[in-house]
Design an enzyme around this catalytic site. Structure first.
Site, PDB file in Angstrom:
ATOM      1  N   ARG A 105       0.778  -1.057   0.004  1.00 33.13           N
ATOM      2  CA  ARG A 105      -0.059   0.191  -0.105  1.00 33.13           C
ATOM      3  C   ARG A 105       0.903   1.185   0.089  1.00 33.13           C
ATOM      4  O   ARG A 105       1.642   1.313   0.862  1.00 33.13           O
ATOM      5  CB  ARG A 105      -0.853   0.209   1.174  1.00 33.13           C
ATOM      6  CG  ARG A 105      -1.971   1.124   1.297  1.00 33.13           C
ATOM      7  CD  ARG A 105      -2.880   0.740   2.267  1.00 33.13           C
ATOM      8  NE  ARG A 105      -2.263   0.813   3.572  1.00 33.13           N
ATOM      9  CZ  ARG A 105      -3.078   1.144   4.627  1.00 33.13           C
ATOM     10  NH1 ARG A 105      -4.344   1.466   4.742  1.00 33.13           N
ATOM     11  NH2 ARG A 105      -2.641   1.269   5.980  1.00 33.13           N
ATOM     12  N   THR A 109      -0.930   7.535  -1.088  1.00 32.76           N
ATOM     13  CA  THR A 109      -2.057   7.484  -1.796  1.00 32.76           C
ATOM     14  C   THR A 109      -2.930   6.390  -1.513  1.00 32.76           C
ATOM     15  O   THR A 109      -4.132   6.473  -1.765  1.00 32.76           O
ATOM     16  CB  THR A 109      -1.715   7.030  -3.416  1.00 32.76           C
ATOM     17  OG1 THR A 109      -1.340   5.766  -3.538  1.00 32.76           O
ATOM     18  CG2 THR A 109      -0.755   8.038  -4.001  1.00 32.76           C
ATOM     19  N   ASP A 201      -0.962  -2.211  12.610  1.00 34.23           N
ATOM     20  CA  ASP A 201      -0.630  -2.961  11.602  1.00 34.23           C
ATOM     21  C   ASP A 201      -0.252  -4.240  11.613  1.00 34.23           C
ATOM     22  O   ASP A 201       0.623  -4.544  12.186  1.00 34.23           O
ATOM     23  CB  ASP A 201       0.743  -2.085  11.251  1.00 34.23           C
ATOM     24  CG  ASP A 201       1.117  -2.383   9.759  1.00 34.23           C
ATOM     25  OD1 ASP A 201       1.251  -1.830   8.658  1.00 34.23           O
ATOM     26  OD2 ASP A 201       1.411  -3.847   9.415  1.00 34.23           O
ATOM     27  N   ASP A 204       3.244  -5.584  10.588  1.00 29.81           N
ATOM     28  CA  ASP A 204       4.377  -5.208  11.746  1.00 29.81           C
ATOM     29  C   ASP A 204       3.923  -6.170  13.134  1.00 29.81           C
ATOM     30  O   ASP A 204       5.240  -6.541  13.458  1.00 29.81           O
ATOM     31  CB  ASP A 204       4.304  -3.771  12.031  1.00 29.81           C
ATOM     32  CG  ASP A 204       4.851  -3.010  10.933  1.00 29.81           C
ATOM     33  OD1 ASP A 204       5.752  -3.475  10.009  1.00 29.81           O
ATOM     34  OD2 ASP A 204       4.370  -1.697  10.706  1.00 29.81           O
TER      35      ASP A 204
HETATM   36  N1  URA Z   1      -3.834  -2.808   7.557  1.00 32.43           N
HETATM   37  C1  URA Z   1      -3.228  -3.064   8.751  1.00 32.43           C
HETATM   38  O1  URA Z   1      -2.481  -3.904   8.968  1.00 32.43           O
HETATM   39  N2  URA Z   1      -4.040  -2.288   9.612  1.00 32.43           N
HETATM   40  C2  URA Z   1      -4.937  -1.632   9.509  1.00 32.43           C
HETATM   41  O2  URA Z   1      -5.580  -0.941  10.475  1.00 32.43           O
HETATM   42  C3  URA Z   1      -5.279  -1.269   8.130  1.00 32.43           C
HETATM   43  C4  URA Z   1      -4.865  -1.900   7.194  1.00 32.43           C
END
Ligand code: URA
Length: 210
Positions: A105, A109, A201, A204
């Site tokens: 991602r 953008t 995330d 992560d």
């Molecule tokens: N991707 C993620 O890992 N967490 C989110 O909150 C949104 C997209």
């Protein structure tokens, strides 16, 4: 919400999801919980797999016994966070074929950028389960489903851990034929495209990269 969305409200799923949301949950715990919860989600998503019967021999006698029938499964992991769901689903369906869609991602953008695509052959004859823990904006998930359809897939489920209403709406608009299975639909997205309250995330947290 709509007929194409299944929220798995099983107590074990909900309890494990709560543990995963907690900021103090370690990477190792997060990964283990994700594996367990994906097994439970896989249990739900495969509930309607077609069955047939075959004759087997038990130690006592022969019998007609139920076995899976129908299309072979293809699991498609949307990299990189999809791999966390993939392992648990494969625990339950070890014979499934596996493919990968690599999308990241763009943080400015919020649009998906593809860097890898490899899918099993005969996608058109398989039941396809695309896995990605977070259905947030829906941009990358929709792009991944676009790619799978281009490659021939016709029967697609989307399995995630957590969804935002925006992502669900986006997927349902772009791909109304795709069934979404998730453990929860949260409140909304924040301005950075993160799910609120969410769990942060997912990549992560499962790989310890932050
Ligand atoms: N991707 C993620 O890992 N967490 C989110 O909150 C949104 C997209």
């Amino acid at each position: 919400m709509t007929h194409n969305l299944t929220i798995v409200d099983h107590p074990l799923v909900q309890h494990k999801l709560t543990l995963m949301r907690k900021v103090e949950t370690s990477t190792a715990e997060f990964r283990q919980l994700l594996r367990e919860i994906s097994q439970l989600l896989a249990f739900e998503i495969t509930r309607d797999l077609p069955m047939t019967e075959t004759e087997i021999q038990t130690p006592i006698q022969t019998m007609q016994a139920p076995v899976l029938d129908g299309k072979k499964l293809a699991l498609i992991s949307i990299l990189r966070a999809g791999n966390g769901l993939l392992d648990g689903v494969l625990d339950l369906i070890p014979s499934a074929r596996v493919g990968f869609v690599g999308l990241y991602r763009d943080e400015e953008t919020l649009k998906p950028v593809e860097y890898y695509f490899k899918a099993p052959s005969n996608l058109e004859n398989r039941r396809v389960i695309a896995v990605d823990p977070m259905l947030a904006t829906g941009n990358s998930s929709v792009a991944a489903i676009d790619k799978l359809k281009e490659a021939g897939a016709k029967d697609i489920d989307f399995l995630c851990l957590l969804a935002a209403p925006e992502g669900v709406a986006r997927m349902q608009e772009a791909h109304p034929d795709v069934r979404i299975v998730t453990a929860a639909v949260d409140e909304r997205l924040n301005e950075n495209g993160y799910i609120i309250p969410g769990l942060g995330d997912a990549g992560d947290r499962m790989f310890g990269t932050k």
